[in-house]
Design a protein around this motif. Sequence first.
Motif, PDB file in Angstrom:
ATOM      1  N   VAL A  16     -25.145  67.455  15.605  1.00 10.19           N
ATOM      2  CA  VAL A  16     -23.908  67.566  14.849  1.00 10.19           C
ATOM      3  C   VAL A  16     -24.239  67.589  13.357  1.00 10.19           C
ATOM      4  N   ILE A  17     -23.770  68.622  12.680  1.00  6.18           N
ATOM      5  CA  ILE A  17     -23.931  68.752  11.242  1.00  6.18           C
ATOM      6  C   ILE A  17     -22.625  68.310  10.594  1.00  6.18           C
ATOM      7  N   GLU A  18     -22.709  67.313   9.735  1.00  2.00           N
ATOM      8  CA  GLU A  18     -21.537  66.818   9.041  1.00  2.00           C
ATOM      9  C   GLU A  18     -21.540  67.335   7.608  1.00  2.00           C
ATOM     10  N   VAL A  19     -20.443  67.956   7.195  1.00  2.00           N
ATOM     11  CA  VAL A  19     -20.347  68.512   5.857  1.00  2.00           C
ATOM     12  C   VAL A  19     -18.885  68.531   5.431  1.00  2.00           C
ATOM     13  N   GLY A  20     -18.605  67.992   4.270  1.00  2.00           N
ATOM     14  CA  GLY A  20     -17.256  68.034   3.722  1.00  2.00           C
ATOM     15  C   GLY A  20     -16.192  67.451   4.620  1.00  2.00           C
ATOM     16  N   GLY A  21     -16.540  66.412   5.375  1.00  2.00           N
ATOM     17  CA  GLY A  21     -15.575  65.798   6.275  1.00  2.00           C
ATOM     18  C   GLY A  21     -15.366  66.540   7.583  1.00  2.00           C
ATOM     19  N   HIS A  22     -16.217  67.524   7.852  1.00  2.00           N
ATOM     20  CA  HIS A  22     -16.117  68.316   9.072  1.00  2.00           C
ATOM     21  C   HIS A  22     -17.396  68.173   9.888  1.00  2.00           C
ATOM     22  N   ARG A  23     -17.280  68.443  11.175  1.00  2.00           N
ATOM     23  CA  ARG A  23     -18.404  68.306  12.102  1.00  2.00           C
ATOM     24  C   ARG A  23     -18.628  69.635  12.820  1.00  2.00           C
ATOM     25  N   LEU A  24     -19.823  70.143  12.718  1.00  2.00           N
ATOM     26  CA  LEU A  24     -20.187  71.378  13.404  1.00  2.00           C
ATOM     27  C   LEU A  24     -21.288  71.073  14.407  1.00  2.00           C
ATOM     28  N   LYS A  25     -21.028  71.398  15.659  1.00  2.00           N
ATOM     29  CA  LYS A  25     -21.985  71.140  16.725  1.00  2.00           C
ATOM     30  C   LYS A  25     -22.902  72.339  16.898  1.00  2.00           C
ATOM     31  N   VAL A  26     -24.191  72.075  16.982  1.00  2.00           N
ATOM     32  CA  VAL A  26     -25.183  73.119  17.225  1.00  2.00           C
ATOM     33  C   VAL A  26     -25.222  73.418  18.715  1.00  2.00           C
TER      34      VAL A  26
END
Length: 209
Positions: A112-122
Motif C-alpha cells: 500500500v502506497i500512502e500519499v496525500g491522505g490516499h491509499r493505493l494498493k499495488v
Amino acid sequence: MAPRVDKVITSGIFSIDGEDHEVDNNIWIVGDDEECIVVDAAHDHEPIVEGVDGRRVVAVVCTHGHNDHINAAPALADAVGAPIWMHPADTMLWDDVHPDRPVDAPLRDDQVIEVGGHRLKVIHTPGHSPGGVSLHDARGHLLFGGDTLFNGGPGATGRSFSSFATIIDSIRDRLLPLPDETVVHTGHGDDTTIGDEAPHLDEWIARGS
C-alpha cells in the motif's frame, strides 16, 4: 474522495527486440496539493517536474520496466529528490536502460502506497512484462494500469518477456473483479472503465488464441 490526479503527456521512442516505435506516454501525478507520486517517468523529466509544481514527491513509481516508461526516471528522481520504485521481476529491463543506476526499492504485490491522505494498493499484473503492476485506489475508484489494460483490450504481448496467457490471467483475476465504475488511467491513449472492458474478455481471448 478521489486523489488529485494530474496528467502529463510526453513523446519519444519505445525500443524492444531491435525495433523502435514512436509513442506518446501518459504520466500520472497522484496525491494532493502538498505531496504526490509520479506514475511512470517517460522520455523527458522537465514537463513532469512542471506538473509536480513544487510538491513533495513520495516516489517515482514504475508500472513496468520498458524503456519508454523509465527512461526519464533517474533525472526526475534527482530533480525532485525522490526514490524510484519498481517490481523486481523487471530488473533485467531496467538494467538494460540504466545499468549504472539501480532502483531504490522494490514494489511488491499488495503493498500500500500512502500519499496525500490516499491509499493505493499495488496489484502485480504480469503479462506485458514480468514485473508489471497496477495501482488501485479503492476509495476513489481509480486504477493506474500502466500497459496492462487499455481502452479496447490488453496490452501488447508477443515480445521478449511478455505472455498473452499471463496478461489475460492478470486482467481476468486481478482487474476485472474491481467495481465496474473503476476508471482506468492507462499508460498510453484514452481512459476507460472496468465496466466498459469486462464484457469483451472472451473476444480478446479468441483474438489472441
